[in-house]
Each structure stands twice: as C-alpha cells, then as structure tokens.
Design an enzyme around this catalytic site. Sequence first.
Site, PDB file in Angstrom:
ATOM      1  N   LYS A  43     -35.686  22.007 -19.595  1.00  0.00           N
ATOM      2  CA  LYS A  43     -35.358  23.259 -18.710  1.00  0.00           C
ATOM      3  C   LYS A  43     -34.479  24.114 -19.489  1.00  0.00           C
ATOM      4  O   LYS A  43     -34.294  25.449 -19.356  1.00  0.00           O
ATOM      5  CB  LYS A  43     -34.371  22.947 -17.412  1.00  0.00           C
ATOM      6  CG  LYS A  43     -35.132  22.060 -16.344  1.00  0.00           C
ATOM      7  CD  LYS A  43     -34.375  21.787 -15.062  1.00  0.00           C
ATOM      8  CE  LYS A  43     -35.046  21.116 -14.079  1.00  0.00           C
ATOM      9  NZ  LYS A  43     -34.363  21.008 -13.011  1.00  0.00           N
ATOM     10  N   ASP A  52     -33.851  25.978  -8.340  1.00  0.00           N
ATOM     11  CA  ASP A  52     -32.999  24.790  -7.899  1.00  0.00           C
ATOM     12  C   ASP A  52     -31.778  25.396  -7.202  1.00  0.00           C
ATOM     13  O   ASP A  52     -31.344  25.029  -6.066  1.00  0.00           O
ATOM     14  CB  ASP A  52     -32.374  24.025  -9.135  1.00  0.00           C
ATOM     15  CG  ASP A  52     -33.740  23.105  -9.624  1.00  0.00           C
ATOM     16  OD1 ASP A  52     -34.562  22.529  -8.951  1.00  0.00           O
ATOM     17  OD2 ASP A  52     -33.534  22.496 -10.881  1.00  0.00           O
TER      18      ASP A  52
HETATM   19  P1  NAP Z   1     -28.098  15.226 -16.094  1.00  0.00           P
HETATM   20  O1  NAP Z   1     -28.177  16.694 -16.639  1.00  0.00           O
HETATM   21  O2  NAP Z   1     -28.429  14.177 -17.078  1.00  0.00           O
HETATM   22  O3  NAP Z   1     -26.610  15.020 -15.901  1.00  0.00           O
HETATM   23  C1  NAP Z   1     -26.097  13.868 -15.077  1.00  0.00           C
HETATM   24  C2  NAP Z   1     -24.853  13.974 -14.852  1.00  0.00           C
HETATM   25  O4  NAP Z   1     -24.417  12.892 -13.929  1.00  0.00           O
HETATM   26  C3  NAP Z   1     -23.853  14.211 -15.645  1.00  0.00           C
HETATM   27  O5  NAP Z   1     -22.680  14.888 -15.311  1.00  0.00           O
HETATM   28  C4  NAP Z   1     -23.446  12.781 -16.178  1.00  0.00           C
HETATM   29  O6  NAP Z   1     -22.021  12.609 -16.438  1.00  0.00           O
HETATM   30  C5  NAP Z   1     -23.422  12.125 -14.735  1.00  0.00           C
HETATM   31  N1  NAP Z   1     -23.666  10.863 -14.861  1.00  0.00           N
HETATM   32  C6  NAP Z   1     -24.778  10.104 -15.285  1.00  0.00           C
HETATM   33  N2  NAP Z   1     -24.732   8.673 -15.090  1.00  0.00           N
HETATM   34  C7  NAP Z   1     -23.339   8.598 -14.592  1.00  0.00           C
HETATM   35  C8  NAP Z   1     -22.754   7.360 -14.448  1.00  0.00           C
HETATM   36  N3  NAP Z   1     -23.197   6.225 -14.433  1.00  0.00           N
HETATM   37  N4  NAP Z   1     -21.261   7.405 -13.989  1.00  0.00           N
HETATM   38  C9  NAP Z   1     -20.961   8.642 -13.652  1.00  0.00           C
HETATM   39  N5  NAP Z   1     -21.348   9.680 -13.826  1.00  0.00           N
HETATM   40  C10 NAP Z   1     -22.763   9.732 -14.465  1.00  0.00           C
HETATM   41  O7  NAP Z   1     -29.003  15.063 -14.821  1.00  0.00           O
HETATM   42  P2  NAP Z   1     -29.433  16.122 -13.908  1.00  0.00           P
HETATM   43  O8  NAP Z   1     -30.854  16.974 -14.006  1.00  0.00           O
HETATM   44  O9  NAP Z   1     -28.429  17.094 -13.523  1.00  0.00           O
HETATM   45  O10 NAP Z   1     -29.704  15.417 -12.559  1.00  0.00           O
HETATM   46  C11 NAP Z   1     -28.713  14.795 -11.593  1.00  0.00           C
HETATM   47  C12 NAP Z   1     -29.506  13.999 -10.434  1.00  0.00           C
HETATM   48  O11 NAP Z   1     -29.722  15.250  -9.666  1.00  0.00           O
HETATM   49  C13 NAP Z   1     -30.676  13.337 -10.460  1.00  0.00           C
HETATM   50  O12 NAP Z   1     -30.400  12.306  -9.724  1.00  0.00           O
HETATM   51  C14 NAP Z   1     -31.863  14.321 -10.210  1.00  0.00           C
HETATM   52  O13 NAP Z   1     -32.776  13.473  -9.621  1.00  0.00           O
HETATM   53  C15 NAP Z   1     -31.147  14.975  -8.957  1.00  0.00           C
HETATM   54  N6  NAP Z   1     -31.919  16.158  -8.723  1.00  0.00           N
HETATM   55  C16 NAP Z   1     -32.148  16.610  -7.677  1.00  0.00           C
HETATM   56  C17 NAP Z   1     -32.922  17.741  -7.424  1.00  0.00           C
HETATM   57  C18 NAP Z   1     -33.590  17.920  -6.150  1.00  0.00           C
HETATM   58  O14 NAP Z   1     -34.383  18.898  -5.975  1.00  0.00           O
HETATM   59  N7  NAP Z   1     -33.321  17.399  -4.948  1.00  0.00           N
HETATM   60  C19 NAP Z   1     -33.111  18.710  -8.548  1.00  0.00           C
HETATM   61  C20 NAP Z   1     -32.365  18.447  -9.752  1.00  0.00           C
HETATM   62  C21 NAP Z   1     -31.991  17.218  -9.874  1.00  0.00           C
HETATM   63  P3  NAP Z   1     -21.488  12.839 -18.048  1.00  0.00           P
HETATM   64  O15 NAP Z   1     -21.440  14.264 -18.293  1.00  0.00           O
HETATM   65  O16 NAP Z   1     -20.161  12.076 -17.927  1.00  0.00           O
HETATM   66  O17 NAP Z   1     -22.439  12.219 -18.869  1.00  0.00           O
END
Ligand code: NAP
Length: 295
Positions: free
Chosen positions: A78, A114
């Site tokens: 992205k 998004d």
């Molecule tokens: P990302 O860029 O990898 O970010 C993940 C975030 O979660 C970071 O802030 C990370 O914290 C935190 N995190 C990960 N594992 C953790 C843990 N075990 N304990 C505490 N914090 C944790 O991922 P993303 O793309 O933003 O996606 C995040 C979620 O949103 C996913 O579940 C994804 O499927 C969902 N999502 C849904 C939609 C939808 O249309 N519904 C769209 C986009 C994303 P740190 O910074 O501390 O590592």
Amino acid sequence: MSIRDDQLLQDTSRLRVGLIGDPVAHSFSPHMQQAAFNALKIEASYELWHTPAQELVERVRSLCEKDCLGANVTIPHKQAVLPLLDKVDPLTARMGAVNTIVHRDNYLHGYNTDAPGLLNALHEHGLGELQADGKISLRGYTVVLLGAGGAARSAAFATTEAGIERLIILNRHLERAQLLAEEVHQYYDKPAFSLSDPSFLISHPASIIINATPVGMHGDVSPLPADILARFDQDTFVYDMIYNPSQTYLLCQARTMGLRTANGFSMLLHQGALSFSWWTNQPAPLEVMRAALMR
Ligand code: NAP
C-alpha cells in the site's frame, strides 16, 4: 454509456481489474467486485494478482494496458505503490497508503478508500451526520484508536478530517503512536494523544473505540483489557476492523457490557463500493456486494 471509458468497451471484449498483494488468496474482494460487475452487466473480471515485492514495478506498469481499469492494493504494497503512480489524491498522499489504483486517460491515479469506507461504515451504524457536501461529520465524538499501523493511519486521518473532538491513539510501541499523532497534528488543531499503557485511558462522552490491530483474529484475546473497557460510558460505540471472526473477544466483551458494536465487514463493503465507483464512474450496487460478501 455510463462507464468511465466507453472507448475501452468498444475495443475489447472484457476489461480487467485485480488485487495486487502478497498474499492475495484469502481475499473477499473478488466475490464482492465480480458480483457488482455482473449485476451492472459490465464485461469485466476481477482477478487475483499475487505480486512479490520484486515484481511490483512491472505489475503496476501493466495497469496501463488498454483493457485494464485499475487495481486494488493490499499488504504489503500500500505504501510502496505511491511513487509508481502518476497522480495521488491529496488525502491519500497525507495518509501515505493507496488501496485503489484507477487507470484513467492513460494515467494511473491513486486513492485510499479505506478511510472514507470506514466513515461510511460508521454512518451506516448510526454514527455521525451526512452533510450537504456528501461528507460525513463526526463532530462531538472522541475516537480511541487501537493500533498505529496502516489501517489505523486511515482511521486517524479519516476521523480527524471528519471533525472529531479528540483522538487518542493507543499502540504497543509508543513511538509509532507518537509519530502518527504528530502527523495528524499537521492538519488537525484539536487534541491528539498517544499512549502505550491502556490504564491511562480516560473515558470521554460519545467515544468510538476502533480496533485497528489484528489482535482478536485468533483466540480469545482482546486489544483492550475488560476492566479498561468497563470504564467507558454506555453511549460508547466499539468498532472492530476485524471481520473474520465476525465476533471478536473485544466485541463480545463490549456487548456483554451493553455497548453498541460492529465488526469490520461494513468497512470492507464500503471501501470496495468506493473502489468500484472509481473504476466505473457508476454508483456501486451496494446490496449486491453485501449479499456476495455474506455468501
Ligand atoms: P499493520 O500495518 O501490520 O498494523 C498492525 C498494528 O497492530 C500495529 O499498530 C501493531 O502494533 C499492532 N499489533 C500487531 N500485533 C499486536 C499484538 N500482538 N499486540 C498489540 N498490538 C499489536 O496492519 P494493518 O494493515 O493496519 O491491519 C490491522 C487490522 O485491520 C488487521 O486485522 C486487518 O485485517 C484489519 N483491516 C480491516 C479492514 C477492513 O476493511 N475491515 C481494512 C484494513 C485492515 P506495533 O506498532 O506496536 O507493532
């Protein structure tokens, strides 16, 4: 002819759109988008374009082919696609993440659906007000954002742009939350706080808690301890971006406490509908797409 580039329809029998990412096999988008094309009788296929990082430049270049309407972009590309595009819309450039590419007039345009998709989802759940200019206002709300990754960035920029009273970003690594708060502050003159310890969270009236972490996808774990959640007023809304499973531990706990909740299904639907409209210049058949997702 209402599709954006009617010339394309005359020149080719079938148009193409695809999902660029690594991995892509798990995606719900093909179901939803193909159903929309079929419903509007647009001769187009939505394909899965598995793209490792070393093939990204070539893949993006291929979107300039005549029969290509554009693409969706997912993890991990992205951010990386931004410099490969001709034009990026201003809010998308601020967020630094593109999830929709549109091939228009021989140029590649980048958008982030998004962010508005989340606002449309929250509005569908009864939050905020639709204004005369078509934008959704979240004036009066406090957003407690769990996470500071890609999805959290979309939520932070979308909700502050929608006029919330304050933003509180809670993230495991504090520096990342601080960085996001600083970035948001460049365009937002109300309070934006960052925390890494949930025990410092204070409940504000009309709070929206948004989980933008993957915590809850597997097992009975929650990104917010139950005793902290219990501090929040009864008018708090809890939105979990996770849609699989449909009821995360966070949502179950919130519901048990009598709070209103929703999962990320609605965001998935609305971001997809907005992407569809960018490619086709037509309103998306929302209910067709919703039904396809639920199948
Ligand atoms: P990302 O860029 O990898 O970010 C993940 C975030 O979660 C970071 O802030 C990370 O914290 C935190 N995190 C990960 N594992 C953790 C843990 N075990 N304990 C505490 N914090 C944790 O991922 P993303 O793309 O933003 O996606 C995040 C979620 O949103 C996913 O579940 C994804 O499927 C969902 N999502 C849904 C939609 C939808 O249309 N519904 C769209 C986009 C994303 P740190 O910074 O501390 O590592």
